[in-house]
Design a protein around this motif. Sequence first.
Motif, PDB file in Angstrom:
ATOM      1  N   PHE A  52       0.775  -1.352  -0.149  1.00 12.80           N
ATOM      2  CA  PHE A  52       0.013   0.012   0.020  1.00 12.80           C
ATOM      3  C   PHE A  52       0.846   1.227  -0.132  1.00 12.80           C
ATOM      4  O   PHE A  52       0.678   2.292  -0.733  1.00 12.80           O
ATOM      5  N   VAL A  53       1.998   1.350   0.854  1.00  8.89           N
ATOM      6  CA  VAL A  53       2.522   2.584   1.086  1.00  8.89           C
ATOM      7  C   VAL A  53       3.411   2.698  -0.379  1.00  8.89           C
ATOM      8  O   VAL A  53       3.520   3.782  -0.915  1.00  8.89           O
ATOM      9  N   VAL A  54       3.974   1.726  -0.759  1.00 11.00           N
ATOM     10  CA  VAL A  54       4.898   1.764  -1.963  1.00 11.00           C
ATOM     11  C   VAL A  54       4.235   2.324  -3.024  1.00 11.00           C
ATOM     12  O   VAL A  54       4.573   3.371  -3.841  1.00 11.00           O
ATOM     13  N   THR A  55       2.553   1.860  -3.295  1.00 11.69           N
ATOM     14  CA  THR A  55       1.748   2.257  -4.501  1.00 11.69           C
ATOM     15  C   THR A  55       1.341   3.573  -4.283  1.00 11.69           C
ATOM     16  O   THR A  55       1.285   4.171  -5.247  1.00 11.69           O
ATOM     17  N   LYS A  56       0.988   4.032  -3.200  1.00  7.95           N
ATOM     18  CA  LYS A  56       0.601   5.355  -2.861  1.00  7.95           C
ATOM     19  C   LYS A  56       1.325   6.436  -2.522  1.00  7.95           C
ATOM     20  O   LYS A  56       1.367   7.473  -2.996  1.00  7.95           O
ATOM     21  N   ALA A  57       2.872   6.079  -2.653  1.00  6.90           N
ATOM     22  CA  ALA A  57       3.912   7.218  -2.266  1.00  6.90           C
ATOM     23  C   ALA A  57       4.368   7.443  -3.805  1.00  6.90           C
ATOM     24  O   ALA A  57       4.384   6.947  -4.542  1.00  6.90           O
ATOM     25  N   SER A  58       4.752   8.510  -3.873  1.00  5.10           N
ATOM     26  CA  SER A  58       5.339   9.170  -5.091  1.00  5.10           C
ATOM     27  C   SER A  58       6.661   8.672  -5.327  1.00  5.10           C
ATOM     28  O   SER A  58       7.241   8.302  -6.383  1.00  5.10           O
TER      29      SER A  58
END
Length: 142
Positions: A52-58
């Motif tokens: 989730f974090v990797v996908t949502k982070a720029s």
Amino acid sequence: MSNSSNYPNIDHCNPSTCISGNIMKCKRIIANIFRKHLRPFGITDSQLSILFVVTKASAVNQKRLSEKLYMEKSTVNRNLKRLTDKNYISMDGTSFLFTTEKGKAFLEGVIPHWNNAMAEIREILDQDGENALNLILGKLSY
């Protein structure tokens, strides 16, 4: 003659009020609910959090991921290895992580099951419980 008088700290200690122990019990209960919903996908709640974090982070690297999720670097590394082995996450030439197309497609399929786990937990916690959890997290996060 009782030995307890020789151990006053033990006499006055009540482990059932241990904040760490109670938080860990909550974590295990919640993790079991997530595990039940995520089992068909072969992913843990920790791996899903990373995805989730990797996908949502720029732009996020391993160090920032560790800080953001309050995970030990070794835990992040171990879970990243599993996610990269499945080709869900990759690293570009600058050490930034990104979600692959395969990872995005996988995540798209998992989210409804994650939502089901969230709904089950919210039903148990009620709005008061969720608010209390968010309050605790806010106080502990710095």
